[in-house]
Design a protein around this motif. Structure first.
Motif, short mmCIF file in Angstrom:
data_model
loop_
_atom_site.label_atom_id
_atom_site.label_comp_id
_atom_site.label_asym_id
_atom_site.label_seq_id
_atom_site.Cartn_x
_atom_site.Cartn_y
_atom_site.Cartn_z
N LEU A 158 0.82 -1.22 0.00
CA LEU A 158 0.00 0.00 0.00
C LEU A 158 0.85 1.27 0.00
O LEU A 158 0.67 2.16 -0.84
N GLY A 159 1.79 1.34 0.94
CA GLY A 159 2.59 2.55 1.07
C GLY A 159 3.51 2.75 -0.13
O GLY A 159 3.68 3.87 -0.61
N LYS A 160 4.10 1.64 -0.58
CA LYS A 160 5.01 1.72 -1.72
C LYS A 160 4.26 2.22 -2.96
O LYS A 160 4.79 3.03 -3.73
N ILE A 220 3.92 5.95 -2.66
CA ILE A 220 5.20 6.66 -2.84
C ILE A 220 5.67 6.59 -4.29
O ILE A 220 6.08 7.59 -4.87
N PHE A 238 -2.50 13.85 8.75
CA PHE A 238 -1.74 14.44 9.87
C PHE A 238 -0.39 13.74 10.03
O PHE A 238 0.65 14.37 10.22
N GLU A 239 -0.40 12.42 9.93
CA GLU A 239 0.86 11.68 10.05
C GLU A 239 1.82 12.03 8.89
O GLU A 239 3.01 12.21 9.10
N ASN A 284 3.12 15.53 9.59
CA ASN A 284 4.16 15.43 10.61
C ASN A 284 5.45 14.86 10.04
O ASN A 284 6.54 15.30 10.39
N GLY A 285 5.29 13.85 9.20
CA GLY A 285 6.47 13.21 8.61
C GLY A 285 7.29 14.18 7.78
O GLY A 285 8.51 14.23 7.88
N TYR A 333 4.77 14.70 -1.01
CA TYR A 333 6.15 14.80 -1.50
C TYR A 333 6.32 16.11 -2.26
O TYR A 333 5.45 16.51 -3.05
N VAL A 350 11.08 17.14 0.66
CA VAL A 350 10.49 16.59 1.88
C VAL A 350 9.49 15.50 1.49
O VAL A 350 8.97 15.49 0.38
N LEU A 351 9.25 14.61 2.45
CA LEU A 351 8.38 13.47 2.16
C LEU A 351 7.71 13.03 3.45
O LEU A 351 8.33 13.00 4.52
N LEU A 381 4.56 10.10 4.99
CA LEU A 381 3.64 9.00 4.70
C LEU A 381 2.84 8.67 5.96
O LEU A 381 3.41 8.49 7.04
N ILE A 403 -0.48 6.12 7.36
CA ILE A 403 -1.32 4.95 7.02
C ILE A 403 -2.20 4.57 8.21
O ILE A 403 -1.71 4.47 9.33
N ASN A 404 -3.49 4.37 7.95
CA ASN A 404 -4.43 3.94 8.99
C ASN A 404 -5.47 2.98 8.43
O ASN A 404 -5.83 3.08 7.25
#
Ligand SMILES: [Mg+2]
Ligand SMILES: [Mg+2]
Ligand SMILES: [Mg+2]
Ligand SMILES: [Mg+2]
Ligand SMILES: [Mg+2]
Ligand SMILES: [Mg+2]
Lengths: 150, 150, 150, 150, 150, 150
Positions: free
Chosen positions: D10-12, D15, D81-82, D85-86, D128, D142-143, D145, D147-148
């Motif tokens: 999912l995350g990949k 990105i 939000f995450e 923050n990241g 990104y 900056v980047l 990510l 996930i929830n």
């Protein structure tokens, strides 16, 4: 020469004391005591942040800078915490983020301005030294100051 | 008298300059310049944190303390941010948390220790003043220091 | 195929390398090296955040991605710290908040854009992997990126 | 070529999509849709952090990536939000700390691994781009990510 | 007497239960169960923050408040983390900043409002007790509440 | 019925008052006043965090819960800040992160435990309500508690 009477204040006294040595430091102490300030300057180095808190708290108790009540310890604790946060600059941690700190600390108790007791006593904690990788010379200066009413 | 040659360092020079005035301040500047330090001291007060960043950045550019490249502005910016974090002591914000700051700032560029160029130039930003409620006298001293290689 | 010349940048190179494997990864490395980028990709898993810092720092030194001066180690350290903060998403900690991370890391040193040396060299650190409870499968992906001039 | 079936998650997917363009991006989308992923990629730039939240939320609703219930909006919000923050790397703020961000965002909804529905659907948000002073070219990548489960 | 039907909600039920004892606590539980709420109240004290997370997670699993899937553990974990952040009030840490916490915790699973299932089930974690120096009586009350969809 | 004499404390009184209404609330107030507690309960809703600070400070002054000295305002301010941090659960901000809060606040001044004046007076601030997207019903409960000596 610096004059506490003309230009002094609680925080400035803590910072100048932490940055002085020898006769300059002794003079600051003498001037401070004339206006009822009680000061203590000590040393602590660690990768364990709790040791910094412990060093300051132990010194404050031993030197009689705080009394037996929790409200006094609470004022000191929050001043240490604020100074610790200040020197960490928004990114908390020492050993947990692989860095170490070699510090001087200075505790000052007294009025915010010399000779003005309208707002009672406050307690200042200053931390100053070097922080960096646990390798000799891999470090730069850091500074933190915390102040609370006591 | 304080001797930069014997006891000085980049951060200490920034802090002592911010806390001095008159002849003491001029002497620190003279001593600093002998070791290649470039200094600027200014003033800024606001409930808008961006104004603090702007005041320091504008001064640094105008005084030629940083050159045109982003890497220099980046080093300065992160030093301001660290100093700002330091004076906020872990709880970021001015007007957003109903408080105001009246500050002096000092920017110093040079080596970490006087006369030792092994590790190149660094830039220090110090912020010192009072923070508190936007009511006269409802404030206490705050201090922040940020240092980065440039 | 992805072309660093047309679409590349320092951070993108770090992220794409960390997410690739086999021939794709080798091709990124080859393309990067043509533009003077130096890359290293490694692996680290732990509940102890200091181990992540140590793994990246050790690799960078061993691979010659940073030289002996503290200013280089400082640039790397702050890049690791930013990447670590990024993957923690505002809530710092691993074992202290009962979670664990299994990560790949990638360090890239070079210009912000390929072939453009106007702003000198920068160093990027990327962290990518899974974070979660210390129970197999109880985890989701996390990613952090930190970049500083060097 | 990258294969979601073999190496995807999912995350990949979020990105790689945010870092791709043209045919590469279209191929990722096609591969993702085969495994039930719903994707959206958009653009937002601002010194006002709220605009980043608004851009992602508006897109997610308009594209049907979340339904009408608050629990879905909540999952998306915490992912934004995450990610925010990241990309801020522990130091929150844009205009309040005199910086600006020009960003791409990517929202992906689906299973953590392609074709494995044991743990239901999750939502990923990637941010990104470049962040820096509000001056052209004074910025770096900056980047973030987040996930929830949804 | 407090009526969940008239004035209740998920978070309020967690907080009132944590602050009650004896017959009042039993009555809250009975009222809650009528509306499908599942509750558990336990106790944990430590200078090691991970133990707080472990105590809540272990209890939730043992009492069947969450099922086997990671998405349920994730919802619980983030609720604990939010409650832990809440009781730390912006300054994370227990033993690392030389303080200790003696706590009650309460986990409640159910709808946000009694009898209204439009938005599905949520999980609340409350932490309440005293935090302070590791010296008897040197402490004050702290409270944290975290809520997430499950 | 809840008895302050048997089970009460400063923070609990603030929390139970904020969660009560009608006769229950009046009874808590009566019980509290018997032990010298001074209470005030009010309401504030906003996307502008400064308004929450202002509402509590204004009420405290108008109701005579703090005197004219800065040290009293400082104790109140830090209690509000801690409560605000508590309800934000580690991620500061309202409008800046596109969320809104509708809150009750309760200020209580008195001893930590009823009838025990060994450690002087303390001030508690509780914030309780709902936080979420600025859309009706898109919100969940939040709670914060801050306590300092006064
Ligand atoms: Mg203060
Ligand atoms: Mg540094
Ligand atoms: Mg930067
Ligand atoms: Mg998570
Ligand atoms: Mg939430
Ligand atoms: Mg406290």
């Amino acid at each position: 020469m610096f004059s506490i009477e003309k230009n002094g204040s609680l925080g400035k006294l803590a910072i100048l004391t932490i940055m002085s040595s020898g006769e300059d430091e002794a003079d600051l102490k003498r001037q401070g005591e004339k206006f009822g300030y009680r000061l203590y300057k000590g040393k602590v180095g660690s990768m364990d942040s709790a040791k910094i808190f412990a060093a300051v708290e132990t010194a404050a108790k031993k030197e009689g800078l705080i009394d037996e009540r929790y409200r006094e310890e609470h004022a000191l604790y929050h001043s240490v915490f604020e100074a610790y946060n200040g020197m960490c600059r928004g990114q908390i941690g020492l050993g947990t983020v692989l860095r170490s700190a070699g510090l001087l600390f200075c505790i000052v108790r007294g009025t915010k301005l010399p000779g003005n007791n309208n707002d009672g006593e406050w307690i200042a904690v200053a931390l100053y030294g070097n922080m960096g990788a646990p390798i000799k010379g891999y470090e730069h200066e850091v500074l933190g100051l915390g102040i609370n009413p006591i």
